[in-house]
Design an enzyme around this catalytic site. Structure first.
Site, short mmCIF file in Angstrom:
data_model
loop_
_atom_site.label_atom_id
_atom_site.label_comp_id
_atom_site.label_asym_id
_atom_site.label_seq_id
_atom_site.Cartn_x
_atom_site.Cartn_y
_atom_site.Cartn_z
N THR A 72 0.83 -1.20 0.00
CA THR A 72 0.00 0.00 0.00
C THR A 72 0.87 1.25 0.00
OG1 THR A 72 -1.76 -1.17 1.16
CG2 THR A 72 -1.79 1.24 1.29
N GLN A 179 1.21 -8.98 -6.69
CA GLN A 179 0.74 -10.36 -6.94
C GLN A 179 1.52 -11.06 -8.04
OE1 GLN A 179 -1.25 -12.12 -5.14
NE2 GLN A 179 -2.27 -10.58 -3.88
N SER A 199 5.27 -6.36 -2.08
CA SER A 199 4.92 -6.43 -0.66
C SER A 199 5.49 -7.70 -0.05
CB SER A 199 3.39 -6.44 -0.51
OG SER A 199 3.03 -6.78 0.81
N CYS A 325 -15.42 -6.00 2.37
CA CYS A 325 -16.64 -5.93 3.17
C CYS A 325 -16.63 -4.58 3.88
CB CYS A 325 -16.60 -7.05 4.20
SG CYS A 325 -18.19 -7.62 4.72
C1 LIG Z 1 -1.95 -7.08 -1.00
C2 LIG Z 1 -1.88 -6.14 -2.14
C3 LIG Z 1 -1.52 -4.80 -1.97
C4 LIG Z 1 -1.27 -4.20 -0.61
O1 LIG Z 1 -0.10 -4.66 -0.01
P1 LIG Z 1 0.08 -4.52 1.58
O2 LIG Z 1 1.48 -4.92 1.84
O3 LIG Z 1 -0.93 -5.44 2.19
O4 LIG Z 1 -0.19 -3.10 1.92
C5 LIG Z 1 -1.43 -4.00 -3.07
N1 LIG Z 1 -1.67 -4.47 -4.30
C6 LIG Z 1 -2.03 -5.75 -4.52
C7 LIG Z 1 -2.28 -6.22 -5.91
C8 LIG Z 1 -2.16 -6.62 -3.45
O5 LIG Z 1 -2.52 -7.89 -3.67
#
Ligand SMILES: *Cc1c(COP(=O)(O)O)cnc(C)c1O
Length: 391
Positions: A72, A179, A199, A325
């Protein structure tokens, strides 16, 4: 009965090797990486080695890696940092309708500042058309942000083509690769991206650490203010244990990249085929596109996805709806809506995401359990007419 975890896109367990790599940095090598004494120097050396590992996973140079608190923050820093660094009055950003909220809500915040934002549609398979990106360009476009792999569908976006369009138009290009990292090879030069987010907790490191690749020469306005850490791009005392973990996780991801995706693809494909064979009127979302190996998103019409998640949890299988949610109301997923699913279909969809913890037996048990649970819930649904079996 051991619980089966099929929600690796939400988060992954910390790899034992990652955990043992980070542990000494809590109570033994606990120095502040900015301190000049030996405690500090040891922490600094480890942080810089981690930076090398992360850079290697992305095909980048170590100096181009900024450590952050997660995906994030990386997305926020990339988007706000680039757009706010551009001095002009009129600015335009191009993104897609299927981005993670870390990108979508950041773009919305920019809209409130007067920045124009185009949210590109995607195909029924969940892929953005590069031609659409080209058409959306305006003279004052400053940034394109398109994710590399979608978290709900697993669909892989044409980053390389969009990279060429961005370079031609001389527009900054960011990709959320949270991802994609560890699931598909990443080479920032090949992709033509200027900024790329990852992340830790999606690649078997802990929650609360991430990184942003910033191509050298990219103008980035810091979005927080403090000390001179991370080459003045991200202030704050470095999360040394988290950074060490991220480095180890990057190293492991790179080492496993040659074999693990193929193993997961075989398991995922077997799961998908078995579910489609055994559950009437089940459909795989994003099946028409290239997808990361671990993800499948399936619509089980006539069922409320949340009910199915809970029913499966009672059978010790963890999966997710992918829908956020908010305040008790179940909003249909913006991603599934974007690929054309009506709200009831979107709400009847589940994401199963496999990972390093997933064994063949886990998939076998899910194959044995899911169809029966779906049938049971459908029997309770007034909308569902059981297919009449012919004798
Ligand atoms: C999980 C995710 C995020 C956020 O990452 P965090 O480390 O949880 O803040 C951003 N983009 C995608 C595509 C994600 O799957």
């Amino acid at each position: 009965m051991a619980r089966i975890y099929l929600d690796h896109n939400a988060t992954t367990p910390v790899d034992p090797e990652v955990l043992s790599a980070m542990l000494p940095f809590f109570a033994q090598t606990y120095g502040n990486a900015s301190s000049i004494h030996t405690f500090g120097q040891q922490a600094r050396a480890a942080v810089e080695q981690s930076r090398e590992h992360v850079a290697r996973l992305l095909g980048a140079r170590a100096a181009e890696i900024v450590f952050t608190s997660g995906g994030t923050e990386s997305d926020n820093l990339a988007i706000l940092g680039v757009v706010r660094a551009v001095p002009s009055e009129r600015k335009h950003v191009i993104t897609t309708a299927i981005e993670h909220h870390a990108v979508l809500n950041t773009c919305q915040a920019l809209e409130a500042e007067g920045v124009e934002v185009t949210y590109l549609p995607v195909s029924a398979a969940g892929v953005v058309d590069p031609a659409g990106v080209r058409e959306a360009l305006r003279p004052h476009t400053v940034l394109i942000s398109v994710m590399m792999a979608n978290n709900e569908l697993g669909t892989i976006q044409p980053i390389e083509e969009i990279g060429r369009i961005a370079a031609e138009a001389e527009v900054w290009f960011h990709t959320d690769a949270v991802q994609a990292a560890g699931k598909v090879p990443i080479d920032v030069a090949h992709l033509g991206v200027d900024l790329l987010s990852i992340s830790g907790h999606k690649i078997y490191a802990p929650k609360g650490v991430g990184a942003l690749y910033v191509r050298s020469g990219t103008r980035l306005a810091p979005q927080a203010f403090g000390g001179h850490h991370e080459r003045d791009r991200r202030p704050g005392t470095e999360n040394v244990p988290g950074i060490i973990a991220l480095g180890k996780a990057a190293e492991l991801s790179l080492a496993k990249q040659a074999t693990e995706p193929a193993r997961l693809a075989a398991l995922r494909d077997r799961f998908e085929k078995a579910i489609l064979d055994r559950v009437p009127a089940a459909r795989v979302n994003g099946a028409g596109a290239a997808r990361v190996a671990n993800t499948t998103n399936i619509t089980f019409s006539f069922i409320e996805g949340e009910s199915l998640v809970i029913a499966l949890d009672l059978q010790a299988i963890a999966c997710s709806t992918g829908a956020a949610c908010s305040s008790g109301a179940i909003e249909p997923s913006h991603v599934l809506t974007a690929i054309g699913l009506a709200a009831p279909e979107a709400r009847a969809s589940l994401r199963f995401s496999l990972g390093r913890t997933t064994a063949a037996e886990d998939v076998d048990r899910a194959i044995a359990v899911v169809p029966a649970v779906v049938e049971h819930l459908r029997d309770l649904s007034p909308l569902y007419k059981k297919p009449v079996s012919t004798p």
